[in-house]
Design a protein around this motif. Structure first.
Motif, PDB file in Angstrom:
ATOM      1  N   LEU A 169      47.995  -6.646  84.267  1.00 41.18           N
ATOM      2  CA  LEU A 169      46.796  -6.614  83.415  1.00 41.18           C
ATOM      3  C   LEU A 169      46.571  -5.209  82.859  1.00 41.18           C
ATOM      4  O   LEU A 169      46.170  -5.046  81.692  1.00 41.18           O
ATOM      5  CB  LEU A 169      45.587  -7.074  84.230  1.00 41.18           C
ATOM      6  CG  LEU A 169      45.563  -8.569  84.597  1.00 41.18           C
ATOM      7  CD1 LEU A 169      44.438  -8.864  85.573  1.00 41.18           C
ATOM      8  CD2 LEU A 169      45.406  -9.421  83.337  1.00 41.18           C
ATOM      9  N   TRP A 170      46.799  -4.191  83.672  1.00 41.27           N
ATOM     10  CA  TRP A 170      46.601  -2.824  83.184  1.00 41.27           C
ATOM     11  C   TRP A 170      47.599  -2.489  82.067  1.00 41.27           C
ATOM     12  O   TRP A 170      47.256  -1.785  81.105  1.00 41.27           O
ATOM     13  CB  TRP A 170      46.750  -1.830  84.325  1.00 41.27           C
ATOM     14  CG  TRP A 170      46.768  -0.406  83.866  1.00 41.27           C
ATOM     15  CD1 TRP A 170      47.816   0.450  83.863  1.00 41.27           C
ATOM     16  CD2 TRP A 170      45.674   0.324  83.302  1.00 41.27           C
ATOM     17  NE1 TRP A 170      47.461   1.661  83.360  1.00 41.27           N
ATOM     18  CE2 TRP A 170      46.136   1.628  82.995  1.00 41.27           C
ATOM     19  CE3 TRP A 170      44.348   0.014  83.027  1.00 41.27           C
ATOM     20  CZ2 TRP A 170      45.332   2.598  82.448  1.00 41.27           C
ATOM     21  CZ3 TRP A 170      43.530   0.974  82.469  1.00 41.27           C
ATOM     22  CH2 TRP A 170      44.016   2.253  82.182  1.00 41.27           C
ATOM     23  N   ALA A 171      48.812  -2.983  82.184  1.00 41.19           N
ATOM     24  CA  ALA A 171      49.799  -2.736  81.128  1.00 41.19           C
ATOM     25  C   ALA A 171      49.330  -3.345  79.800  1.00 41.19           C
ATOM     26  O   ALA A 171      49.451  -2.713  78.733  1.00 41.19           O
ATOM     27  CB  ALA A 171      51.149  -3.318  81.547  1.00 41.19           C
ATOM     28  N   ARG A 172      48.767  -4.543  79.853  1.00 44.46           N
ATOM     29  CA  ARG A 172      48.269  -5.171  78.620  1.00 44.46           C
ATOM     30  C   ARG A 172      47.060  -4.402  78.067  1.00 44.46           C
ATOM     31  O   ARG A 172      46.946  -4.165  76.864  1.00 44.46           O
ATOM     32  CB  ARG A 172      47.877  -6.622  78.898  1.00 44.46           C
ATOM     33  CG  ARG A 172      49.046  -7.542  79.183  1.00 44.46           C
ATOM     34  CD  ARG A 172      48.568  -8.920  79.587  1.00 44.46           C
ATOM     35  NE  ARG A 172      47.680  -9.492  78.582  1.00 44.46           N
ATOM     36  CZ  ARG A 172      46.940 -10.594  78.782  1.00 44.46           C
ATOM     37  NH1 ARG A 172      46.996 -11.221  79.948  1.00 44.46           N
ATOM     38  NH2 ARG A 172      46.170 -11.053  77.816  1.00 44.46           N
ATOM     39  N   PHE A 173      46.129  -4.002  78.974  1.00 48.82           N
ATOM     40  CA  PHE A 173      44.940  -3.275  78.528  1.00 48.82           C
ATOM     41  C   PHE A 173      45.333  -1.938  77.901  1.00 48.82           C
ATOM     42  O   PHE A 173      44.828  -1.555  76.832  1.00 48.82           O
ATOM     43  CB  PHE A 173      44.007  -3.057  79.717  1.00 48.82           C
ATOM     44  CG  PHE A 173      42.719  -2.374  79.374  1.00 48.82           C
ATOM     45  CD1 PHE A 173      41.639  -3.102  78.909  1.00 48.82           C
ATOM     46  CD2 PHE A 173      42.573  -1.005  79.502  1.00 48.82           C
ATOM     47  CE1 PHE A 173      40.444  -2.484  78.579  1.00 48.82           C
ATOM     48  CE2 PHE A 173      41.388  -0.366  79.183  1.00 48.82           C
ATOM     49  CZ  PHE A 173      40.324  -1.117  78.725  1.00 48.82           C
ATOM     50  N   ARG A 174      46.223  -1.235  78.550  1.00 53.59           N
ATOM     51  CA  ARG A 174      46.637   0.078  78.044  1.00 53.59           C
ATOM     52  C   ARG A 174      47.390  -0.064  76.724  1.00 53.59           C
ATOM     53  O   ARG A 174      47.241   0.783  75.821  1.00 53.59           O
ATOM     54  CB  ARG A 174      47.519   0.764  79.091  1.00 53.59           C
ATOM     55  CG  ARG A 174      47.906   2.183  78.729  1.00 53.59           C
ATOM     56  CD  ARG A 174      46.676   3.070  78.653  1.00 53.59           C
ATOM     57  NE  ARG A 174      47.018   4.416  78.300  1.00 53.59           N
ATOM     58  CZ  ARG A 174      47.253   5.379  79.194  1.00 53.59           C
ATOM     59  NH1 ARG A 174      47.227   5.092  80.490  1.00 53.59           N
ATOM     60  NH2 ARG A 174      47.508   6.601  78.798  1.00 53.59           N
ATOM     61  N   ALA A 175      48.174  -1.118  76.570  1.00 53.21           N
ATOM     62  CA  ALA A 175      48.897  -1.326  75.314  1.00 53.21           C
ATOM     63  C   ALA A 175      47.931  -1.556  74.153  1.00 53.21           C
ATOM     64  O   ALA A 175      48.109  -0.996  73.046  1.00 53.21           O
ATOM     65  CB  ALA A 175      49.849  -2.511  75.456  1.00 53.21           C
ATOM     66  N   ALA A 176      46.870  -2.355  74.381  1.00 47.74           N
ATOM     67  CA  ALA A 176      45.881  -2.592  73.325  1.00 47.74           C
ATOM     68  C   ALA A 176      45.142  -1.302  72.983  1.00 47.74           C
ATOM     69  O   ALA A 176      44.908  -0.979  71.803  1.00 47.74           O
ATOM     70  CB  ALA A 176      44.904  -3.667  73.774  1.00 47.74           C
ATOM     71  N   GLN A 177      44.769  -0.545  74.023  1.00 49.21           N
ATOM     72  CA  GLN A 177      44.055   0.714  73.803  1.00 49.21           C
ATOM     73  C   GLN A 177      44.936   1.704  73.041  1.00 49.21           C
ATOM     74  O   GLN A 177      44.486   2.351  72.077  1.00 49.21           O
ATOM     75  CB  GLN A 177      43.652   1.290  75.165  1.00 49.21           C
ATOM     76  CG  GLN A 177      42.732   2.488  75.086  1.00 49.21           C
ATOM     77  CD  GLN A 177      42.393   2.990  76.485  1.00 49.21           C
ATOM     78  OE1 GLN A 177      43.276   3.148  77.320  1.00 49.21           O
ATOM     79  NE2 GLN A 177      41.120   3.205  76.731  1.00 49.21           N
ATOM     80  N   ASP A 178      46.186   1.814  73.448  1.00 52.54           N
ATOM     81  CA  ASP A 178      47.096   2.742  72.781  1.00 52.54           C
ATOM     82  C   ASP A 178      47.336   2.329  71.327  1.00 52.54           C
ATOM     83  O   ASP A 178      47.460   3.200  70.441  1.00 52.54           O
ATOM     84  CB  ASP A 178      48.422   2.806  73.536  1.00 52.54           C
ATOM     85  CG  ASP A 178      48.284   3.492  74.885  1.00 52.54           C
ATOM     86  OD1 ASP A 178      47.242   4.147  75.114  1.00 52.54           O
ATOM     87  OD2 ASP A 178      49.208   3.371  75.723  1.00 52.54           O
ATOM     88  N   ALA A 179      47.401   1.022  71.075  1.00 51.87           N
ATOM     89  CA  ALA A 179      47.624   0.568  69.695  1.00 51.87           C
ATOM     90  C   ALA A 179      46.456   0.969  68.797  1.00 51.87           C
ATOM     91  O   ALA A 179      46.658   1.451  67.669  1.00 51.87           O
ATOM     92  CB  ALA A 179      47.810  -0.948  69.685  1.00 51.87           C
ATOM     93  N   PHE A 180      45.213   0.813  69.296  1.00 50.77           N
ATOM     94  CA  PHE A 180      44.054   1.190  68.489  1.00 50.77           C
ATOM     95  C   PHE A 180      44.034   2.686  68.225  1.00 50.77           C
ATOM     96  O   PHE A 180      43.902   3.128  67.076  1.00 50.77           O
ATOM     97  CB  PHE A 180      42.757   0.764  69.180  1.00 50.77           C
ATOM     98  CG  PHE A 180      41.546   1.389  68.573  1.00 50.77           C
ATOM     99  CD1 PHE A 180      41.021   0.910  67.370  1.00 50.77           C
ATOM    100  CD2 PHE A 180      40.923   2.483  69.167  1.00 50.77           C
ATOM    101  CE1 PHE A 180      39.903   1.498  66.785  1.00 50.77           C
ATOM    102  CE2 PHE A 180      39.814   3.073  68.592  1.00 50.77           C
ATOM    103  CZ  PHE A 180      39.296   2.575  67.401  1.00 50.77           C
ATOM    104  N   PHE A 181      44.169   3.487  69.259  1.00 51.16           N
ATOM    105  CA  PHE A 181      44.053   4.936  69.074  1.00 51.16           C
ATOM    106  C   PHE A 181      45.251   5.501  68.292  1.00 51.16           C
ATOM    107  O   PHE A 181      45.122   6.517  67.606  1.00 51.16           O
ATOM    108  CB  PHE A 181      43.906   5.631  70.427  1.00 51.16           C
ATOM    109  CG  PHE A 181      42.540   5.468  71.019  1.00 51.16           C
ATOM    110  CD1 PHE A 181      41.457   6.158  70.487  1.00 51.16           C
ATOM    111  CD2 PHE A 181      42.316   4.604  72.080  1.00 51.16           C
ATOM    112  CE1 PHE A 181      40.184   6.012  71.034  1.00 51.16           C
ATOM    113  CE2 PHE A 181      41.051   4.457  72.622  1.00 51.16           C
ATOM    114  CZ  PHE A 181      39.978   5.151  72.092  1.00 51.16           C
ATOM    115  N   ALA A 182      46.392   4.842  68.406  1.00 48.69           N
ATOM    116  CA  ALA A 182      47.523   5.282  67.589  1.00 48.69           C
ATOM    117  C   ALA A 182      47.232   5.042  66.109  1.00 48.69           C
ATOM    118  O   ALA A 182      47.521   5.904  65.249  1.00 48.69           O
ATOM    119  CB  ALA A 182      48.790   4.541  68.020  1.00 48.69           C
ATOM    120  N   SER A 183      46.620   3.896  65.794  1.00 49.86           N
ATOM    121  CA  SER A 183      46.251   3.629  64.396  1.00 49.86           C
ATOM    122  C   SER A 183      45.202   4.615  63.917  1.00 49.86           C
ATOM    123  O   SER A 183      45.263   5.136  62.786  1.00 49.86           O
ATOM    124  CB  SER A 183      45.727   2.195  64.267  1.00 49.86           C
ATOM    125  OG  SER A 183      46.732   1.262  64.635  1.00 49.86           O
TER     126      SER A 183
END
Length: 572
Positions: free
Chosen positions: A409-423
């Motif tokens: 679950l943390w891997a999925r949460f971190r991936a979504a967070q990283d995608a937003f902040f990368a954009s």
């Protein structure tokens, strides 16, 4: 003691087998015997130094490996079965004591082979009939010489306690009187006595051996009691010729030594049991300490391993250590078992609650992951960044799921967070590139504004900063990384101009000037009064008053100078 789970059973001390160096004697009621001289010779050849007289029928079990041959022939002598019905004319003849290979057996005259002796059958009551001496001895056709004993002197001394009558009845003299021990018909007096003397010497060897072992080896109390009981039985009315009373006296003396050994052994056993109780109690207390640990602070895996180690120590102590009395052992085992049960119960309860918490945390975090994945493509940078901060705070409060679920679950949460902040970072980088020209304009304005400090002309500085501020606003935004830096430099210039303006206002304030002029007037009047007082004190010659007036006058004059300076500043 009732067997409890995980509690090994250890045999009682009384269950130990026969001592390796003590022979076992068969029941006196067994009277089976080899019927023919050839069979008797074979039996003697297989078991050296075991005598098989015609007139007795002892049944002796095979001795242990360490037992000396002298201890084998210790069974009580049973009188010959001569005179029983169905016995053939050819009665059994005496057989030599030495092995068949020795000359003594070879010199024995040949004898006809008699019919087999009938085996006594049990009576209706179950007992085997025991033969008794016949009134008239049966005729013999031949006799074999009995080999002399190993110690001729002891044999000769023992023979002085025996007697053989004309019918071959052998008797022994004791303190209680003369007693018939057996019959050896058809043999010389020396041959008849030799057999029973050897029996005595065998008994004497047993007593001597027990005497040596009692003083030189560490016999157990059980072995001592068993050997004493066996020797007492064998010396009660043995079919032997010798100083039986002296032998019994030696055995009685050994009873005193055995009693002392028994007392010492009991003391050692009590001390060993006390040490064992202390050791077992330490095991129990260690288990109880583990069981009493707060569940939230305990480390279950190491604690479980430690409890298993304590159980192994308990089993080893029970298997190899001294036996405890039943109440003490049961009490300690109940405490130990209760500690293990308490630990297992708390562990199951802890992991059940942990599983429930993990399930709840998993559900909560799955919802947070879904929210994060829904926000990852948002372009509302400020609001979405705040939403992600809120989601992170909720994630920390949700607790931990199982390791595998939590990591996934943390891997999925971190991936979504990283995608937003990368954009967002990519968008900011593009914007910053557009604002880089504005940064150059504002840096030039900062150079112009910082040239106003230090302020020499307040009005001119105020006029210049207002123009710089207007052009600053018109220049537009700068890259995000430079915003704070350039804004801080401009604020520093504005703060300096504002402080100069405030200082000028303070100096030109009418109220401040009026207060300063009033204070100066009051101080001048006070100084005039103090000067008059000083003149009077000097005229009177009062040194104390002179000093006080002078000190007060100096203070007032200092205050007056400060007030006059403040009033001058207020007037500009």
């Amino acid at each position: 003691m009732t067997q409890t789970p995980d509690q090994p059973t250890v045999p009682d001390e009384g269950s130990a087998g026969q001592a390796p160096d003590e022979p076992t004697v068969a029941d006196e009621a067994v009277v089976a015997e080899t019927a023919t001289p050839e069979a008797a010779a074979d039996e003697v050849a297989e078991t050296p130094e075991v005598e098989a007289p015609v007139t007795e029928a002892p049944a002796v079990e095979a001795p242990a490996a360490e037992a000396p041959a002298a201890e084998v022939a210790d069974a009580p002598v049973v009188d010959d079965v001569v005179g029983e019905p169905a016995v053939d004319d050819a009665a059994a003849e005496p057989v030599a004591d030495e092995p068949a290979a020795e000359p003594a057996v070879d010199e024995a005259p040949a004898a006809p082979t008699p019919a087999p002796r009938p085996i006594p059958r049990p009576r209706p009551g179950g007992a085997i009939p025991v033969p008794h001496p016949p009134a008239t001895p049966a005729p013999t056709t031949a006799s074999a010489p009995v080999p002399p004993p190993a110690d001729a002197a002891e044999a000769a001394l023992a023979a002085t306690f025996g007697n053989v009558d004309d019918e071959g009845n052998v008797s022994v003299r004791e303190a209680a009187g003369e007693r018939v021990v057996g019959q050896f018909p058809g043999a010389t007096q020396q041959e008849a006595l030799a057999l029973y003397v050897r029996r005595y010497l065998d008994l004497q060897a047993k007593v001597t051996l027990f005497e040596a072992r009692l003083t030189a080896t560490d016999l157990s109390v059980k072995e001592i009691d068993q050997t004493l009981g066996r020797l007492t039985t064998e010396l009660a009315e043995p079919a032997a010729v010798g100083d039986l009373d002296g032998l019994r006296a030696r055995l009685d003396a050994l009873r005193v030594v055995a009693a002392e050994r028994r007392v010492a052994a009991e003391a050692e056993r009590v001390a060993a049991r006390a040490v064992a109780v202390e050791s077992r109690t330490a095991i129990v207390e260690a288990a109880e300490k583990i069981a009493e640990t707060e569940p939230s602070r305990i480390q279950w895996r190491p604690a479980g391993e430690q409890l298993r180690l304590l159980l192994d120590q308990w089993k080893d102590a029970q298997r190899n250590g001294p036996r405890l009395d039943r109440p003490t052992e049961e009490s300690l085992w109940k405490r130990f078992s209760h500690a293990r049960t308490t630990f297992d119960r708390e562990r199951r309860h802890f992991f059940a609650e942990l599983e429930q918490r993990n399930s709840s945390a998993k559900v909560a975090k799955e919802k947070l992951v879904a929210d994060a994945e829904r926000l990852q493509h948002s372009t509302d940078w400020g609001a979405t960044a705040g939403a992600f901060r809120d989601l992170m705070a909720q994630w920390k409060l949700a607790g931990r799921a199982s390791r595998s679920d939590d990591d996934a679950l943390w891997a999925r949460f971190r991936a979504a967070q990283d995608a937003f902040f990368a954009s967002r970072d990519a968008q900011n980088a593009a914007t910053d590139e557009e604002y880089r020209a504005n940064l150059e304009v504002k840096e030039a304005l900062l150079v112009e504004a910082e040239a106003l400090v230090p302020i020499s002309d307040l009005n001119a500085a105020k006029q210049a900063i207002r123009g710089i501020q207007d052009r600053w606003e018109s220049a537009g935004k700068v890259p995000r990384a430079d915003v704070q830096r350039v804004e801080a430099r401009l604020r520093a210039v504005e703060t300096t101009i504002r402080e100069s303006e405030q200082a000028q206002w303070t100096r030109s304030n009418p109220e401040t000037r009026a207060r300063a002029e009033g204070a100066a007037a009051q101080l001048e009047q006070a100084i005039a009064g103090l000067e008059a007082d000083l003149e009077k004190a000097k005229a009177a010659g009062d040194k104390r008053k002179i000093a006080d007036a002078q000190a007060a006058l100096d203070a007032r004059r200092s205050w007056l100078e400060q007030v006059q300076r403040a009033a001058s500043d207020a007037r500009g």
